[in-house]
Design an enzyme around this catalytic site. Structure first.
Site, PDB file in Angstrom:
ATOM      1  N   LEU A  42       0.855  -1.187   0.000  1.00  0.00           N
ATOM      2  CA  LEU A  42       0.000   0.000   0.000  1.00  0.00           C
ATOM      3  C   LEU A  42       0.889   1.234   0.000  1.00  0.00           C
ATOM      4  O   LEU A  42       1.928   1.264   0.666  1.00  0.00           O
ATOM      5  CB  LEU A  42      -0.885   0.031   1.251  1.00  0.00           C
ATOM      6  N   ASP A  43       0.499   2.257  -0.754  1.00  0.00           N
ATOM      7  CA  ASP A  43       1.250   3.510  -0.744  1.00  0.00           C
ATOM      8  C   ASP A  43       1.290   4.074   0.676  1.00  0.00           C
ATOM      9  O   ASP A  43       0.372   3.834   1.472  1.00  0.00           O
ATOM     10  CB  ASP A  43       0.598   4.536  -1.673  1.00  0.00           C
ATOM     11  N   PRO A  44       2.337   4.833   1.011  1.00  0.00           N
ATOM     12  CA  PRO A  44       2.474   5.362   2.378  1.00  0.00           C
ATOM     13  C   PRO A  44       1.248   6.128   2.871  1.00  0.00           C
ATOM     14  O   PRO A  44       0.864   5.985   4.033  1.00  0.00           O
ATOM     15  CB  PRO A  44       3.693   6.293   2.263  1.00  0.00           C
TER      16      PRO A  44
END
Length: 299
Positions: A42-44
């Site tokens: 997942l993106d930050p």
């Protein structure tokens, strides 16, 4: 739990502003486990379902049967961004009046089903051995080939015509970029759009209802953590289960193939193989009249 090897999946609700890698590092300490991985980065800035694979479950990382994912995505019209989201370099567009909800709904229609999607420059895809986001950081933009993806469901959960802000519910195949869906909606409407929030609500067959927030996990006792650990076999629930005899279980565990004629179940595709007591042994594939070992998951 120090010294105890845990096998299974801990469903974590990832917080914003943390990388998936850092979440794994934190959970390695929380669970006192060295062997840990995750199912789907997942993106930050994204939140939501991050399945943490422990012990023998890490062997499932490259063979997950369920690559489909579901997201809730916030978007805002009247903007464009070099990253297609609010965290990039945002430029406002000249919008006298935001489109109606009916027009937004109409813009979603061409994005449903089997579509071709141009990956964003901020993706991890490689071009001549270099990841696109590395080129993007250098200010380089290159042509990207459209890739086939499937958008099973795409619905407008909410939309404010006064602010141009809304929320999408997206059920998509592996490799689909939700921020690009938001971008494409804006392009279709002629006013631009950026993604403003992203929550993954389903991944690898697990949902938010299965998840524990990271801060809560940090305070849980060893027994509580263990109680939330889902068996490794649950990763493979899309495959049917076959129970074999004790003798067949021993042979299978040792890497031996089993005669399909001697199984109590007709096997035509990949299956979960269980011992008589229900213990998950691994995955088997039918080939040349035998059930051959695809991958073992010893406890």
């Amino acid at each position: 739990m120090s010294g105890t090897v845990l096998n299974g999946v801990f469903c974590l609700e990832k917080p914003a502003e943390m990388t998936s890698f850092l979440c794994c590092a934190v959970m390695r300490g929380v669970l006192h486990q060295k062997k840990i991985g995750h199912a789907g980065t997942l993106d930050p800035m994204a939140t939501g379902v991050l399945p943490i694979l422990c012990g023998n479950a890490t062997k499932a990382m490259d063979i997950l049967p369920c690559g489909d994912k579901r997201y809730r995505a916030g978007f805002r019209l009247g903007m464009t961004s070099d990253t297609q989201d609010i965290w990039g370099n945002v430029t406002k567009t000249d919008v006298a009046k935001f489109p109606s909800a009916d027009l937004v709904e109409a813009a979603l229609s061409p994005l449903r089903g089997d579509i071709l999607q141009v990956p964003p420059m901020t993706s991890a895809l490689k071009k001549d051995g270099v990841r696109l986001y590395e080129l993007a950081r250098k200010g380089v933009e290159i042509e990207r080939e459209p890739r086939p993806v499937t958008v099973y469901e795409l619905s407008l959960v909410s939309y404010d015509e006064q602010t141009g802000e809304g929320v999408l519910d997206c059920f998509v195949s592996k490799g689909t970029y939700v921020r690009t869906l938001c971008h494409d909606v804006g392009q279709a409407l002629g006013c631009g759009a950026v993604m403003t929030a992203l929550c993954r609500t389903m991944a690898a067959g697990y949902t938010l209802a299965d998840c524990v927030p990271l801060e809560r996990a940090k305070t849980m006792s060893a027994d509580e953590l263990r109680a939330h650990l889902k068996p490794t076999e649950t990763v493979f629930l899309p495959y049917p289960a076959v129970t074999v005899s004790a003798a067949q279980a021993t042979r299978f565990q040792n890497g031996g193939a089993l005669s399909l004629d001697r199984l109590q179940t007709n096997v035509t595709a990949t299956v979960r193989v269980n011992a008589p007591d229900g213990t998950f042994l691994g995955l088997g594939e039918p080939r040349d009249g035998e059930l051959k070992v695809y991958k073992l998951f010893p406890a």
